[in-house]
Write a protein that holds these residues in place. Structure first.
Motif, PDB file in Angstrom:
ATOM      1  N   VAL A  99     -22.366 -21.499 -36.407  1.00 24.93           N
ATOM      2  CA  VAL A  99     -21.200 -21.512 -35.517  1.00 24.93           C
ATOM      3  C   VAL A  99     -20.052 -21.188 -36.525  1.00 24.93           C
ATOM      4  N   MET A 100     -19.932 -21.278 -37.595  1.00 22.35           N
ATOM      5  CA  MET A 100     -18.862 -20.961 -38.428  1.00 22.35           C
ATOM      6  C   MET A 100     -18.551 -19.359 -38.765  1.00 22.35           C
ATOM      7  N   SER A 101     -19.696 -18.777 -38.949  1.00 15.70           N
ATOM      8  CA  SER A 101     -19.871 -17.278 -39.175  1.00 15.70           C
ATOM      9  C   SER A 101     -18.872 -16.624 -38.106  1.00 15.70           C
ATOM     10  N   PRO A 102     -19.245 -16.892 -36.641  1.00 10.99           N
ATOM     11  CA  PRO A 102     -18.185 -15.916 -35.811  1.00 10.99           C
ATOM     12  C   PRO A 102     -16.704 -16.164 -36.051  1.00 10.99           C
ATOM     13  N   VAL A 103     -16.504 -17.551 -36.180  1.00  9.49           N
ATOM     14  CA  VAL A 103     -15.185 -18.362 -36.470  1.00  9.49           C
ATOM     15  C   VAL A 103     -14.455 -17.490 -37.629  1.00  9.49           C
ATOM     16  N   ALA A 104     -15.220 -17.106 -38.860  1.00 12.21           N
ATOM     17  CA  ALA A 104     -14.770 -16.437 -39.877  1.00 12.21           C
ATOM     18  C   ALA A 104     -14.648 -15.189 -39.642  1.00 12.21           C
ATOM     19  N   PHE A 125     -11.665 -13.667 -46.623  1.00 15.05           N
ATOM     20  CA  PHE A 125     -12.206 -13.954 -45.258  1.00 15.05           C
ATOM     21  C   PHE A 125     -13.654 -13.060 -45.398  1.00 15.05           C
ATOM     22  N   ALA A 126     -13.633 -11.852 -45.972  1.00 15.37           N
ATOM     23  CA  ALA A 126     -14.774 -11.037 -46.347  1.00 15.37           C
ATOM     24  C   ALA A 126     -15.744 -11.909 -47.226  1.00 15.37           C
ATOM     25  N   ALA A 127     -15.116 -12.449 -48.160  1.00 10.38           N
ATOM     26  CA  ALA A 127     -16.139 -13.347 -49.337  1.00 10.38           C
ATOM     27  C   ALA A 127     -16.594 -14.288 -48.518  1.00 10.38           C
ATOM     28  N   LEU A 128     -15.906 -14.972 -47.544  1.00 15.05           N
ATOM     29  CA  LEU A 128     -16.479 -16.364 -46.654  1.00 15.05           C
ATOM     30  C   LEU A 128     -17.447 -15.837 -45.883  1.00 15.05           C
TER      31      LEU A 128
END
Length: 167
Positions: A99-104, A125-128
Motif C-alpha cells: 500500500v505504501m509503495s504507490p503512495v511513495a 523519495f527515490a531512496a524510500l
C-alpha cells in the motif's frame, strides 16, 4: 527407528535462516555433482513426524470449541499458533509495504514535477521507493517459505494422525 542428527537448520543462526545461507554447503555440493540423498540437509527436529504428531494430538486433546469451526482445524491452528502468528504479522507487513509503495511513488512524482521541491527531497523519495521494494522482496520470500513449511507440516501431521488412528 531412524536416528537423526541435529539438522543444519536447527543449529543455524537467525541470519543464516533469514537469508537461507544455511543451504550454501548443499548448493555448493550440487554445483560440483548431482546431489545424492546423503548430500541433503537433515530434517529439522520440528519437522519430524513424531514431533508433529505429538503436537497435533496434544492440541486435539486440549481443544476448545471456537465458534463452529471443525475441531481438527482448531487443533491444527493451536498446534502451530506461533508460526501462524508470524505469518500473519509478515502478511500485514507485506500488505502495508504494497500500500505504501504507490503512495511513495506519488510523492516522488509530485516532488519531481514541482519546481519548488528541493532535489534532496526527490532523492529521499527515490531512496524510500528502493527501500520499500527491498523490504517487500525480503518479506515476501520469507513469508512464502514459512507458509510452505506450515503447509507441509500440516499435511505431514494429518497423514500421521490418520495412520495413527488406523493402525
Amino acid at each position: 527407528g531412524l536416528s537423526f542428527h541435529e539438522s543444519e537448520w536447527d543449529g543455524a543462526s537467525l541470519f543464516s535462516k533469514w537469508t537461507f545461507s544455511v543451504a550454501n554447503l548443499m548448493l555448493e555440493t550440487g554445483k560440483r555433482k548431482v546431489l545424492e540423498f546423503d548430500d541433503l540437509m537433515e530434517i529439522s527436529d520440528k519437522d519430524q513426524v513424531d514431533h508433529l504428531l505429538a503436537g497435533l494430538k496434544k492440541a486435539y486433546n486440549q481443544r476448545k470449541s471456537i465458534f463452529k469451526l471443525p475441531p481438527l482445524f482448531v487443533s491444527l491452528c493451536s498446534a502451530h499458533a506461533s508460526v501462524l502468528c508470524l505469518c500473519s504479522l509478515l502478511t500485514v507487513l507485506e500488505g502495508a509495504v504494497k500500500v505504501m509503495s504507490p503512495v511513495a511513488l506519488g510523492w516522488f512524482l509530485s516532488s519531481l514535477s514541482s519546481s519548488t521541491a528541493p532535489l534532496s527531497l526527490c532523492f529521499m523519495f527515490a531512496a524510500l521507493l528502493g527501500l520499500l521494494s527491498i523490504v517487500q522482496t525480503i518479506v515476501h520470500h520469507i513469508l512464502f517459505f514459512f507458509t510452505m513449511r506450515l503447509g507441509w507440516n500440516w499435511s505431514t501431521s494429518l497423514i500421521a494422525l490418520i495412520h495413527d488412528r488406523l493402525f
